[in-house]
Write a protein that holds these residues in place. Sequence first.
Motif, PDB file in Angstrom:
ATOM      1  N   MET A  24       2.903   3.024 -19.418  1.00 37.40           N
ATOM      2  CA  MET A  24       3.065   2.240 -18.203  1.00 37.40           C
ATOM      3  C   MET A  24       1.704   2.102 -17.540  1.00 37.40           C
ATOM      4  SD  MET A  24       5.470   3.009 -14.957  1.00 37.40           S
ATOM      5  CE  MET A  24       4.445   3.191 -13.533  1.00 37.40           C
ATOM      6  N   LYS A  25       1.387   0.902 -17.148  1.00 36.61           N
ATOM      7  CA  LYS A  25       0.113   0.639 -16.496  1.00 36.61           C
ATOM      8  C   LYS A  25       0.378  -0.209 -15.261  1.00 36.61           C
ATOM      9  CE  LYS A  25      -4.438  -1.211 -17.489  1.00 36.61           C
ATOM     10  NZ  LYS A  25      -5.271  -1.863 -18.490  1.00 36.61           N
ATOM     11  N   LEU A  26      -0.132   0.238 -14.141  1.00 36.73           N
ATOM     12  CA  LEU A  26       0.020  -0.502 -12.900  1.00 36.73           C
ATOM     13  C   LEU A  26      -0.935  -1.685 -12.912  1.00 36.73           C
ATOM     14  CD1 LEU A  26       1.548  -0.238 -10.200  1.00 36.73           C
ATOM     15  CD2 LEU A  26      -0.386   1.073  -9.346  1.00 36.73           C
ATOM     16  N   SER A  27      -0.452  -2.854 -12.531  1.00 31.85           N
ATOM     17  CA  SER A  27      -1.300  -4.040 -12.546  1.00 31.85           C
ATOM     18  C   SER A  27      -2.208  -4.081 -11.316  1.00 31.85           C
ATOM     19  CB  SER A  27      -0.444  -5.314 -12.586  1.00 31.85           C
ATOM     20  OG  SER A  27       0.079  -5.586 -11.302  1.00 31.85           O
ATOM     21  N   THR A  28      -3.136  -5.024 -11.328  1.00 35.57           N
ATOM     22  CA  THR A  28      -4.030  -5.192 -10.176  1.00 35.57           C
ATOM     23  C   THR A  28      -3.238  -5.589  -8.934  1.00 35.57           C
ATOM     24  OG1 THR A  28      -4.517  -7.473 -10.800  1.00 35.57           O
ATOM     25  CG2 THR A  28      -6.068  -5.776 -11.536  1.00 35.57           C
ATOM     26  N   LYS A  29      -2.102  -6.268  -9.113  1.00 33.12           N
ATOM     27  CA  LYS A  29      -1.287  -6.637  -7.950  1.00 33.12           C
ATOM     28  C   LYS A  29      -0.892  -5.399  -7.161  1.00 33.12           C
ATOM     29  CE  LYS A  29       2.122  -8.961  -9.705  1.00 33.12           C
ATOM     30  NZ  LYS A  29       3.263  -9.854  -9.933  1.00 33.12           N
ATOM     31  N   GLY A  30      -0.415  -4.388  -7.857  1.00 33.93           N
ATOM     32  CA  GLY A  30       0.001  -3.150  -7.201  1.00 33.93           C
ATOM     33  C   GLY A  30      -1.171  -2.393  -6.604  1.00 33.93           C
ATOM     34  N   ARG A  31      -2.224  -2.228  -7.379  1.00 36.06           N
ATOM     35  CA  ARG A  31      -3.389  -1.474  -6.906  1.00 36.06           C
ATOM     36  C   ARG A  31      -4.065  -2.158  -5.729  1.00 36.06           C
ATOM     37  NH1 ARG A  31      -5.098  -1.753 -12.258  1.00 36.06           N
ATOM     38  NH2 ARG A  31      -7.142  -2.421 -11.566  1.00 36.06           N
ATOM     39  N   TYR A  32      -4.269  -3.450  -5.830  1.00 35.85           N
ATOM     40  CA  TYR A  32      -4.947  -4.180  -4.752  1.00 35.85           C
ATOM     41  C   TYR A  32      -4.092  -4.263  -3.496  1.00 35.85           C
ATOM     42  CZ  TYR A  32      -8.628  -5.790  -7.966  1.00 35.85           C
ATOM     43  OH  TYR A  32      -9.685  -5.872  -8.842  1.00 35.85           O
ATOM     44  N   SER A  33      -2.780  -4.322  -3.675  1.00 36.09           N
ATOM     45  CA  SER A  33      -1.891  -4.355  -2.512  1.00 36.09           C
ATOM     46  C   SER A  33      -1.958  -3.041  -1.744  1.00 36.09           C
ATOM     47  CB  SER A  33      -0.447  -4.631  -2.945  1.00 36.09           C
ATOM     48  OG  SER A  33      -0.343  -5.930  -3.477  1.00 36.09           O
ATOM     49  N   VAL A  34      -1.976  -1.933  -2.456  1.00 41.79           N
ATOM     50  CA  VAL A  34      -2.113  -0.632  -1.799  1.00 41.79           C
ATOM     51  C   VAL A  34      -3.449  -0.562  -1.076  1.00 41.79           C
ATOM     52  CG1 VAL A  34      -2.348   1.867  -2.178  1.00 41.79           C
ATOM     53  CG2 VAL A  34      -0.549   0.584  -3.361  1.00 41.79           C
ATOM     54  N   THR A  35      -4.506  -1.025  -1.732  1.00 37.80           N
ATOM     55  CA  THR A  35      -5.841  -1.024  -1.138  1.00 37.80           C
ATOM     56  C   THR A  35      -5.890  -1.883   0.121  1.00 37.80           C
ATOM     57  OG1 THR A  35      -6.862  -0.630  -3.285  1.00 37.80           O
ATOM     58  CG2 THR A  35      -8.268  -1.561  -1.593  1.00 37.80           C
ATOM     59  N   ALA A  36      -5.303  -3.064   0.063  1.00 41.95           N
ATOM     60  CA  ALA A  36      -5.306  -3.977   1.217  1.00 41.95           C
ATOM     61  C   ALA A  36      -4.529  -3.375   2.388  1.00 41.95           C
ATOM     62  CB  ALA A  36      -4.712  -5.327   0.820  1.00 41.95           C
ATOM     63  N   LEU A  37      -3.375  -2.786   2.110  1.00 38.58           N
ATOM     64  CA  LEU A  37      -2.590  -2.193   3.194  1.00 38.58           C
ATOM     65  C   LEU A  37      -3.225  -0.912   3.719  1.00 38.58           C
ATOM     66  CD1 LEU A  37      -0.675  -4.447   2.449  1.00 38.58           C
ATOM     67  CD2 LEU A  37       1.193  -2.864   2.828  1.00 38.58           C
ATOM     68  N   TYR A  38      -3.972  -0.225   2.881  1.00 41.50           N
ATOM     69  CA  TYR A  38      -4.753   0.922   3.343  1.00 41.50           C
ATOM     70  C   TYR A  38      -5.774   0.440   4.382  1.00 41.50           C
ATOM     71  CZ  TYR A  38      -8.377   4.525   3.281  1.00 41.50           C
ATOM     72  OH  TYR A  38      -9.310   5.463   3.645  1.00 41.50           O
ATOM     73  N   GLU A  39      -6.417  -0.672   4.108  1.00 44.92           N
ATOM     74  CA  GLU A  39      -7.386  -1.232   5.061  1.00 44.92           C
ATOM     75  C   GLU A  39      -6.692  -1.614   6.367  1.00 44.92           C
ATOM     76  OE1 GLU A  39     -11.108  -2.349   6.489  1.00 44.92           O
ATOM     77  OE2 GLU A  39     -10.663  -1.285   4.626  1.00 44.92           O
ATOM     78  N   LEU A  40      -5.517  -2.209   6.270  1.00 48.10           N
ATOM     79  CA  LEU A  40      -4.769  -2.545   7.483  1.00 48.10           C
ATOM     80  C   LEU A  40      -4.369  -1.284   8.242  1.00 48.10           C
ATOM     81  CD1 LEU A  40      -2.415  -5.467   6.319  1.00 48.10           C
ATOM     82  CD2 LEU A  40      -4.563  -5.604   7.606  1.00 48.10           C
TER      83      LEU A  40
END
Length: 147
Positions: free
Chosen positions: A1-17
């Motif tokens: 199982m590999k998490l896509s960039t959609k998942g990783r970048y979404s977590v990163t973006a919401l971390y910034e928020l």
Amino acid sequence: MKLSTKGRYSVTALYELALHYGEGVVPLKTIAKTQGISENYLEQLMAPLRRAGLVESVRGAQGGYTLALPPEEVTIGQIITAVEGPIALVDCLLTSAEAVDQSCVRAGNCVTRQIWEEVCDNINNVLNNIALSDLMRRGRQRVGCNQ
């Protein structure tokens, strides 16, 4: 199982928020610059996050995004599920064991299905028990994973 960039970048973006929670809206341009993510890609990610009730948007010159909930109420599991869909190692876990599954006719009596179900349950348990506020406490490093 590999998490896509959609998942990783979404977590990163919401971390910034989360880092700016309570300060008003954050423009996508700011998130993109701070986290090193394409502004166009961020725009695509925000739509499912908004539909899931995790972010709110304000349009216009002074527009941007903000968390819809406090950082302690937004879990990594919620974010990933909003953009990726349910977390399942195998297709047969996307339906109940009793249901007739198009991908596997043996889903109802499969000997290994229970193992994959346990693994998924544990992954979901971990992801649903880590909130954005937990990431913030781990260190105020402002850059997330973007590789």
